[in-house]
Motif scaffolding. Structure first.
Motif, PDB file in Angstrom:
ATOM      1  N   LEU A  28       0.821  -1.209   0.000  1.00 39.04           N
ATOM      2  CA  LEU A  28       0.000   0.000   0.000  1.00 39.04           C
ATOM      3  C   LEU A  28       0.853   1.256   0.000  1.00 39.04           C
ATOM      4  CD1 LEU A  28      -2.834  -1.046   2.473  1.00 39.04           C
ATOM      5  CD2 LEU A  28      -3.094  -0.532   0.042  1.00 39.04           C
ATOM      6  N   HIS A  29       1.939   1.231   0.750  1.00 41.46           N
ATOM      7  CA  HIS A  29       2.771   2.432   0.860  1.00 41.46           C
ATOM      8  C   HIS A  29       3.527   2.720  -0.426  1.00 41.46           C
ATOM      9  CE1 HIS A  29       5.281   5.527   2.569  1.00 41.46           C
ATOM     10  NE2 HIS A  29       6.377   4.861   2.194  1.00 41.46           N
ATOM     11  N   THR A  30       4.083   1.697  -1.052  1.00 43.34           N
ATOM     12  CA  THR A  30       4.903   1.918  -2.246  1.00 43.34           C
ATOM     13  C   THR A  30       4.085   1.994  -3.527  1.00 43.34           C
ATOM     14  OG1 THR A  30       5.244  -0.459  -2.605  1.00 43.34           O
ATOM     15  CG2 THR A  30       6.835   0.691  -1.173  1.00 43.34           C
ATOM     16  N   GLY A  31       2.893   1.405  -3.511  1.00 47.14           N
ATOM     17  CA  GLY A  31       2.126   1.298  -4.746  1.00 47.14           C
ATOM     18  C   GLY A  31       2.674   0.235  -5.670  1.00 47.14           C
ATOM     19  N   ASN A  32       3.630  -0.542  -5.199  1.00 42.74           N
ATOM     20  CA  ASN A  32       4.230  -1.636  -5.975  1.00 42.74           C
ATOM     21  C   ASN A  32       3.794  -2.971  -5.397  1.00 42.74           C
ATOM     22  OD1 ASN A  32       5.630   0.387  -7.427  1.00 42.74           O
ATOM     23  ND2 ASN A  32       7.273   0.377  -5.891  1.00 42.74           N
ATOM     24  N   PHE A  33       4.098  -4.053  -6.097  1.00 40.44           N
ATOM     25  CA  PHE A  33       3.557  -5.355  -5.701  1.00 40.44           C
ATOM     26  C   PHE A  33       4.606  -6.408  -5.366  1.00 40.44           C
ATOM     27  CE2 PHE A  33       1.405  -9.452  -6.529  1.00 40.44           C
ATOM     28  CZ  PHE A  33       0.325  -9.306  -5.667  1.00 40.44           C
ATOM     29  N   ASP A  34       5.696  -6.438  -6.117  1.00 41.67           N
ATOM     30  CA  ASP A  34       6.634  -7.549  -6.016  1.00 41.67           C
ATOM     31  C   ASP A  34       7.534  -7.445  -4.775  1.00 41.67           C
ATOM     32  OD1 ASP A  34       6.689  -9.189  -8.864  1.00 41.67           O
ATOM     33  OD2 ASP A  34       5.940  -7.132  -9.009  1.00 41.67           O
ATOM     34  N   ILE A  35       7.768  -8.625  -4.177  1.00 42.77           N
ATOM     35  CA  ILE A  35       8.568  -8.708  -2.953  1.00 42.77           C
ATOM     36  C   ILE A  35       9.662  -9.755  -3.143  1.00 42.77           C
ATOM     37  CG2 ILE A  35       8.511  -9.377  -0.505  1.00 42.77           C
ATOM     38  CD1 ILE A  35       5.721  -8.191  -0.388  1.00 42.77           C
ATOM     39  N   ILE A  36      10.854  -9.453  -2.645  1.00 40.27           N
ATOM     40  CA  ILE A  36      11.995 -10.364  -2.749  1.00 40.27           C
ATOM     41  C   ILE A  36      12.355 -10.893  -1.364  1.00 40.27           C
ATOM     42  CG2 ILE A  36      14.441 -10.555  -3.366  1.00 40.27           C
ATOM     43  CD1 ILE A  36      13.939  -8.376  -5.466  1.00 40.27           C
ATOM     44  N   ASN A  37      12.578 -12.183  -1.289  1.00 39.42           N
ATOM     45  CA  ASN A  37      13.028 -12.803  -0.045  1.00 39.42           C
ATOM     46  C   ASN A  37      14.232 -13.704  -0.343  1.00 39.42           C
ATOM     47  OD1 ASN A  37      10.855 -14.583  -1.327  1.00 39.42           O
ATOM     48  ND2 ASN A  37      11.797 -15.986   0.121  1.00 39.42           N
ATOM     49  N   LEU A  38      14.785 -14.318   0.675  1.00 38.42           N
ATOM     50  CA  LEU A  38      15.961 -15.162   0.511  1.00 38.42           C
ATOM     51  C   LEU A  38      15.579 -16.626   0.340  1.00 38.42           C
ATOM     52  CD1 LEU A  38      18.334 -13.635   3.208  1.00 38.42           C
ATOM     53  CD2 LEU A  38      18.385 -13.261   0.728  1.00 38.42           C
ATOM     54  N   ARG A  39      16.246 -17.300  -0.545  1.00 38.49           N
ATOM     55  CA  ARG A  39      16.030 -18.727  -0.766  1.00 38.49           C
ATOM     56  C   ARG A  39      16.357 -19.500   0.519  1.00 38.49           C
ATOM     57  NH1 ARG A  39      18.908 -20.034  -6.062  1.00 38.49           N
ATOM     58  NH2 ARG A  39      17.547 -18.315  -6.682  1.00 38.49           N
ATOM     59  N   GLY A  40      15.469 -20.415   0.896  1.00 41.10           N
ATOM     60  CA  GLY A  40      15.661 -21.188   2.118  1.00 41.10           C
ATOM     61  C   GLY A  40      14.985 -20.592   3.335  1.00 41.10           C
ATOM     62  N   SER A  41      14.354 -19.432   3.164  1.00 38.56           N
ATOM     63  CA  SER A  41      13.758 -18.735   4.306  1.00 38.56           C
ATOM     64  C   SER A  41      12.394 -19.308   4.674  1.00 38.56           C
ATOM     65  CB  SER A  41      13.604 -17.244   3.984  1.00 38.56           C
ATOM     66  OG  SER A  41      12.722 -17.067   2.874  1.00 38.56           O
ATOM     67  N   TYR A  42      11.969 -18.995   5.891  1.00 41.03           N
ATOM     68  CA  TYR A  42      10.624 -19.338   6.368  1.00 41.03           C
ATOM     69  C   TYR A  42      10.050 -18.105   7.046  1.00 41.03           C
ATOM     70  CZ  TYR A  42       6.809 -21.385   9.045  1.00 41.03           C
ATOM     71  OH  TYR A  42       5.566 -21.654   9.567  1.00 41.03           O
ATOM     72  N   HIS A  43       8.841 -17.709   6.617  1.00 41.12           N
ATOM     73  CA  HIS A  43       8.214 -16.514   7.191  1.00 41.12           C
ATOM     74  C   HIS A  43       6.781 -16.753   7.648  1.00 41.12           C
ATOM     75  CE1 HIS A  43      11.595 -13.924   6.212  1.00 41.12           C
ATOM     76  NE2 HIS A  43      11.609 -14.438   4.992  1.00 41.12           N
ATOM     77  N   GLY A  44       6.329 -18.016   7.689  1.00 41.69           N
ATOM     78  CA  GLY A  44       5.001 -18.285   8.212  1.00 41.69           C
ATOM     79  C   GLY A  44       4.217 -19.267   7.373  1.00 41.69           C
ATOM     80  N   GLY A  45       3.028 -19.606   7.883  1.00 46.70           N
ATOM     81  CA  GLY A  45       2.217 -20.643   7.251  1.00 46.70           C
ATOM     82  C   GLY A  45       0.893 -20.181   6.697  1.00 46.70           C
ATOM     83  N   SER A  46       0.642 -18.872   6.649  1.00 46.93           N
ATOM     84  CA  SER A  46      -0.584 -18.374   6.022  1.00 46.93           C
ATOM     85  C   SER A  46      -0.405 -18.398   4.504  1.00 46.93           C
ATOM     86  CB  SER A  46      -0.871 -16.950   6.486  1.00 46.93           C
ATOM     87  OG  SER A  46       0.139 -16.073   6.005  1.00 46.93           O
ATOM     88  N   ALA A  88       2.628   4.122   8.144  1.00 45.00           N
ATOM     89  CA  ALA A  88       1.339   3.920   8.810  1.00 45.00           C
ATOM     90  C   ALA A  88       0.258   4.813   8.208  1.00 45.00           C
ATOM     91  CB  ALA A  88       1.477   4.194  10.308  1.00 45.00           C
ATOM     92  N   ALA A  89       0.639   6.031   7.798  1.00 47.40           N
ATOM     93  CA  ALA A  89      -0.340   6.947   7.193  1.00 47.40           C
ATOM     94  C   ALA A  89      -0.867   6.393   5.874  1.00 47.40           C
ATOM     95  CB  ALA A  89       0.306   8.316   6.977  1.00 47.40           C
ATOM     96  N   SER A  90      -0.016   5.666   5.135  1.00 47.44           N
ATOM     97  CA  SER A  90      -0.449   5.072   3.865  1.00 47.44           C
ATOM     98  C   SER A  90      -1.467   3.966   4.076  1.00 47.44           C
ATOM     99  CB  SER A  90       0.760   4.499   3.109  1.00 47.44           C
ATOM    100  OG  SER A  90       1.717   5.487   2.859  1.00 47.44           O
ATOM    101  N   PHE A  91      -1.497   3.427   5.289  1.00 47.25           N
ATOM    102  CA  PHE A  91      -2.394   2.324   5.617  1.00 47.25           C
ATOM    103  C   PHE A  91      -3.780   2.826   6.026  1.00 47.25           C
ATOM    104  CE2 PHE A  91      -3.139  -1.629   8.390  1.00 47.25           C
ATOM    105  CZ  PHE A  91      -3.376  -2.443   7.297  1.00 47.25           C
ATOM    106  N   GLY A  92      -3.935   4.148   6.105  1.00 50.20           N
ATOM    107  CA  GLY A  92      -5.197   4.715   6.577  1.00 50.20           C
ATOM    108  C   GLY A  92      -6.304   4.770   5.536  1.00 50.20           C
ATOM    109  N   LYS A  93      -6.071   4.168   4.374  1.00 48.45           N
ATOM    110  CA  LYS A  93      -7.085   4.204   3.316  1.00 48.45           C
ATOM    111  C   LYS A  93      -8.273   3.304   3.631  1.00 48.45           C
ATOM    112  CE  LYS A  93      -3.306   5.022   0.061  1.00 48.45           C
ATOM    113  NZ  LYS A  93      -2.445   4.433  -0.983  1.00 48.45           N
ATOM    114  N   GLY A  94      -8.066   2.344   4.526  1.00 46.80           N
ATOM    115  CA  GLY A  94      -9.140   1.451   4.947  1.00 46.80           C
ATOM    116  C   GLY A  94      -9.121   1.335   6.461  1.00 46.80           C
ATOM    117  N   VAL A  95      -9.812   0.332   6.987  1.00 40.55           N
ATOM    118  CA  VAL A  95      -9.838   0.101   8.434  1.00 40.55           C
ATOM    119  C   VAL A  95      -9.223  -1.266   8.721  1.00 40.55           C
ATOM    120  CG1 VAL A  95     -11.292  -0.226  10.467  1.00 40.55           C
ATOM    121  CG2 VAL A  95     -11.873   1.541   8.789  1.00 40.55           C
ATOM    122  N   TYR A  96      -8.203  -1.272   9.565  1.00 40.81           N
ATOM    123  CA  TYR A  96      -7.600  -2.532  10.007  1.00 40.81           C
ATOM    124  C   TYR A  96      -8.057  -2.796  11.432  1.00 40.81           C
ATOM    125  CZ  TYR A  96      -4.188  -5.910  11.713  1.00 40.81           C
ATOM    126  OH  TYR A  96      -3.599  -7.003  12.276  1.00 40.81           O
TER     127      TYR A  96
END
Length: 519
Positions: free
Chosen positions: A190-208, A375-383
């Motif tokens: 939401l803040h950047t207006g971009n979509f793609d994200i880079i992470n490290l091979r072999g990483s674990y960041h959750g199960g959702s 955080a201000a960029s996140f104010g477009k909706g309600v969390y």
């Protein structure tokens, strides 16, 4: 003020230990408990020369619950099938009670816990101060939500914000690390207006579903679409990766690989950054949303990067419009010893920090910390999060921060962690199957290999044999790495040097048993 059990003065006592260490230098005295301190350990038939488990004056309650057979029947028939897939050990440990660094099974056997529920029990199992804070809040108010104003939430947020440098001062409270990482992805996009994200091979960041995309390990993947827009770059593993040397990482113990880099330069870092540039050139648009990375890889095997890798990565990501996210779920709250937050050891300033696990000593909680601008960029909706910031969770987490300060857990992580790393490096030099010892503080990995020349992972059956033997001698550790080849040592941050010596003796004996059985 450090915990009193940590402040005991260690004295040389090499004679009793030589049989176990086989001439490895040992510095600490092993205590022979007696009377009330002599509780049943997990070791049924200790090998000759194995020292006694350090004493503990706490007396657990006698177990009077369900039989082990009935628990396993329910576990197989009524619990989700994954629970059997992740159950540790051929002969599982049936836990009854915990106190500080100790766990007792239903038969009354005591274990030294060096995995802490996956680096989650930060100040100690059922720490009396934290337990008292939970009991006090439970008698007053169990639950309300953010639609009302209540002091436990605001007291905790104020304390947590004080641990982080400016401009990281805006806090969202969640229930888990996966939830925190999910939210961080949303904030970044939401803040950047971009979509793609880079992470490290072999990483674990959750199960959702979203964090499965951030996770780069096939063990945790399903054959469905998850994590759209997630891309990975090569993990800068200076031991097992294609490039590495003997001066690469911010660790007391370096790799066994040779290094021919001129002073002040790092060829390995340059090559791994080159791989990241290849990802920018081939796999993502010219503008990206974020880079997502742990300061030290956790589930991936306590992997440490070249010293300037995160600094160089953050610069390249920001040049492409992205924000930098530090996943501190395992490295936060002083576990690395040198700093309270893992990213501080890399001399970088992330835009978003996620945390969980040790935040509340095992009570379900997580958090995302960011800047006012993001955080201000996140104010477009309600969390809204029903349980995030729950009064009981906040009271516990607040007590955890107080206890960390009072007990000196960060200093314990630094001192006992260095002691463990030094002892493990001597074991590494002794056994051909121990390829690498690494980490900072009490975030430690021991990578097992077929041999030091090939650095190929030791097979799972061999890992399990050593793992099981270590447990049978009274110590619980973890496993990790892409191929399950790394032993993970991430104990409650209240352990002592006596505990470290006991583990080193047990681990050495387990390796000795394995080598003897297979030669």
């Amino acid at each position: 003020m450090m915990h009193t059990s940590f402040s005991r003065i260690n004295a040389p006592c090499l004679g009793r230990i030589k049989a176990t260490y086989n001439a490895l230098p040992v510095l600490a005295h092993f205590h022979r408990p007696s009377g009330a301190l002599c509780q049943r350990s997990a070791v049924k038939d200790p090998p000759p020369g194995l020292p006694e488990m350090p004493p503990c004056s706490f007396k657990p309650e006698e177990y009077k619950g369900m039989s082990k057979e009935r628990m396993m029947e329910i576990r197989r028939q009524n619990c989700n099938p994954m629970i059997m897939k992740v159950t540790y050990y051929k002969n599982p440990v049936f836990i009854n009670q915990g106190h500080m660094q100790w766990l007792w099974d239903v038969d009354g056997r005591r274990y030294l816990d060096l995995f802490a529920g996956v680096a989650t029990v930060s100040v100690g199992h059922c720490h009396p101060k934290v337990t008292a804070a939970a009991e006090k809040q439970l008698r007053k108010l169990w639950h309300t939500t953010n639609i009302y104003v209540y002091s436990p939430l605001h007291e905790y947020v104020d304390k947590l914000a004080a641990t982080l440098p400016d401009p990281l001062k805006v806090i969202y409270l969640t229930n888990s690390g996966s939830e925190a990482n999910d939210l961080a992805v949303l904030l970044a996009r939401l803040h950047t207006g971009n979509f793609d994200i880079i992470n490290l091979r072999g990483s674990y960041h959750g199960g959702s579903p979203q964090t499965m995309g951030l996770t780069s390990n096939s063990t945790y993947k399903y054959p469905i679409a998850t994590g759209f827009g997630c891309h990975n770059t090569m993990c800068p593993d200076v031991f097992a990766g294609p490039w590495g040397g003997s001066h690469c990482r911010d660790s007391l113990i370096q790799t066994i690989r040779n290094c021919s880099c001129p002073k002040g330069s790092c060829m390995a870092n340059d090559r791994y950054i080159g791989q990241l540039k290849e990802v920018f050139a081939t796999s993502v648009p010219s503008r990206i949303a974020a880079f997502f990375g742990e300061p030290i890889m956790g589930v991936g095997g306590a992997v440490q990067y070249p010293k300037n890798f995160l600094k160089d990565t953050y610069k390249l990501v920001r040049e492409r419009g992205g924000v930098c996210i530090a996943d501190e779920v395992q490295t936060g709250f002083g576990r690395t010893g040198s700093h309270f937050w893992g990213f501080q050891g890399h001399d970088v300033m992330p835009d978003i920090v996620t945390m969980a696990k040790g935040i509340a000593n095992g009570f379900p909680m997580g958090a995302v910390v960011t800047t006012h601008e993001i955080a201000a960029s996140f104010g477009k909706g309600v969390y809204f999060n029903t349980f995030g910031g729950n009064p009981v969770a906040c009271a516990i987490a607040s007590s955890v921060l107080d206890t960390m300060k009072e007990d000196g857990t960060q200093q314990i992580s630094h001192d006992v962690g260095a002691y463990l790393l030094t002892g493990l490096s001597k074991i590494r030099d002794k056994y051909e199957i121990v390829g690498d010892v690494r980490g900072k503080g009490l975030q430690i990995g021991v990578e097992m290999v077929k041999d030091k020349t090939s650095r190929e992972p030791l097979p799972p059956a061999a890992i399990s044999e050593i793992f099981e033997d270590t447990k049978d001698m009274g110590v619980l550790i973890g496993k990790g790495g892409v191929y399950g080849q790394t032993f993970r040592i991430k104990p409650p941050m209240c352990i002592t040097k006596d505990d470290a010596d006991f583990f080193l003796a047990v681990f050495n004996q387990a390796l000795q048993n394995y080598v003897k059985a297979h030669n």
